[in-house]
Design a protein around this motif. Structure first.
Motif, short mmCIF file in Angstrom:
data_model
loop_
_atom_site.label_atom_id
_atom_site.label_comp_id
_atom_site.label_asym_id
_atom_site.label_seq_id
_atom_site.Cartn_x
_atom_site.Cartn_y
_atom_site.Cartn_z
N ASN A 100 0.86 -1.18 0.00
CA ASN A 100 0.00 0.00 0.00
C ASN A 100 0.90 1.24 0.00
N GLN A 101 0.32 2.43 -0.01
CA GLN A 101 1.11 3.64 -0.12
C GLN A 101 2.11 3.78 1.03
N TYR A 102 1.64 3.54 2.24
CA TYR A 102 2.52 3.71 3.40
C TYR A 102 3.70 2.75 3.33
N GLU A 103 3.45 1.51 2.96
CA GLU A 103 4.52 0.52 2.85
C GLU A 103 5.51 0.88 1.74
N ALA A 104 4.98 1.33 0.60
CA ALA A 104 5.85 1.74 -0.50
C ALA A 104 6.76 2.89 -0.06
N GLU A 105 6.20 3.82 0.70
CA GLU A 105 6.98 4.98 1.15
C GLU A 105 8.09 4.57 2.12
N VAL A 124 9.00 6.58 -6.60
CA VAL A 124 9.00 5.55 -5.56
C VAL A 124 9.00 4.16 -6.20
N MET A 125 8.16 3.96 -7.22
CA MET A 125 8.12 2.65 -7.88
C MET A 125 9.45 2.32 -8.55
N ASP A 126 10.13 3.32 -9.09
CA ASP A 126 11.44 3.08 -9.70
C ASP A 126 12.47 2.67 -8.64
N VAL A 141 -6.59 5.66 -5.48
CA VAL A 141 -5.77 5.52 -6.68
C VAL A 141 -4.85 4.33 -6.53
N THR A 142 -4.88 3.43 -7.51
CA THR A 142 -3.95 2.31 -7.60
C THR A 142 -2.98 2.60 -8.73
N LEU A 143 -1.69 2.32 -8.48
CA LEU A 143 -0.67 2.56 -9.49
C LEU A 143 0.14 1.29 -9.70
N GLY A 144 0.52 1.03 -10.94
CA GLY A 144 1.30 -0.15 -11.25
C GLY A 144 2.45 0.17 -12.19
#
Length: 286
Positions: free
Chosen positions: A124-129, A145-147, A174-177
């Motif tokens: 989720n967003q928090y985990e990605a951050e 962040v995804m990169d 919003v979902t991002l992939g």
């Protein structure tokens, strides 16, 4: 006669006697979609911890290793996929603030040992951050962040939910992939997608496990088309949560808040939507 082809998944997650979370949430959709699923239950509880009460046991590392050794002794450890939902249980946001479900001193183990081994991660967003070590308040920052997460090892990163601004309004998540892949000629390209998902007025448990399992299945079917894989995954999940909240409200009665038991995901009842999801949430390429 040739043996029937099969695709086998080893799923290492929690287990509950009642309800749908962990392996209970992941196994059924994978089996419906044609996968053989072997289960190692890291935790065995009576029900998920969103109830008032729960009982059960947590497996030790030695007990988990013993189970796997039994498989090894019988030479049955050849798997096409290993599914373990590590990142979605690292943390989340509560009332706008980040909240870790695991001790913070485990974060280096996730970043240095777990994530580099993964082909697909679904934070989720928090985990990605916290994995990337930076915030994402805009789509541009989310791509950065995804990169960073790609650079750790995974070729596919899907941020399952975020509070980025939506052009459709405040009632959308919003979902991002992002997927790195090799195309003809050997060059590498990155496909990026964005999805706007209507919010549902309820808190569900097990949706992350369900999402990861269905994304595994649909990326297997569409290995070079993240857009289609995410559309099928998210649309099926939206069917399930919509059905679940409608049923929960009917069970609770007018004006009453559904209980944790009434909000258990209607996974079995949604078999047709899992098998052949009607695309109701479309992805756009970014």
């Amino acid at each position: 006669m040739q043996p029937e082809p099969e695709c086998r998944v080893l799923s290492i997650q929690s287990h509950v006697v009642r309800g749908f979370v962990g392996n209970k949430s992941a196994a059924f959709p994978l089996q419906v979609l044609g996968f053989e699923v072997d289960l190692i239950n890291s935790v065995q509880f009576s029900n998920h911890t969103g109830y008032d009460h729960w009982k059960g046991q947590t497996m030790t590392a030695e007990e988990l290793q013993t189970l796997y050794e039994g498989l090894q002794l019988n030479d049955v450890t050849r798997y096409d996929y290993v599914l373990t939902v590590c990142d979605p249980v690292m943390g989340d946001k509560r009332n706008g603030d980040g909240y870790m479900y695991v001790p913070e001193n485990l974060l280096p183990a996730y970043k240095e040992k777990v994530v580099p081994l993964a082909d697909i991660i679904t934070p989720n967003q928090y985990e990605a951050e916290i994995l990337a070590g930076r915030k994402m308040n805009t789509e541009k920052e989310a791509i950065e962040v995804m990169d960073i997460l790609h650079a750790m090892g995974p070729d596919t990163v899907v941020i399952t939910s975020s509070d980025l601004p939506s052009a459709l309004g405040d009632n959308y998540l919003v979902t991002l992939g992002s997927q790195r892949k090799v195309i003809a000629g050997g060059s590498r390209v990155t496909e990026r997608i964005r999805m706007e998902i209507p919010k549902v007025d309820a808190v569900f448990v097990g949706t992350g496990d369900l999402f990861a399992a269905m994304l595994l299945a649909w990326t297997h079917q569409h290995p070079n088309n993240l857009k289609i894989a995410c559309e099928k995954t998210v649309s099926a999940l939206q069917h399930i949560v919509t059905r679940t909240i409608s049923n929960a409200k009917a069970l609770a009665g007018p004006g009453k808040k559904p209980s944790a038991a009434q909000l258990e995901l209607r996974v079995v009842q949604s078999k047709r939507q899992i098998e052949n999801p009607e695309i109701i949430i479309h992805a756009t390429t970014i």
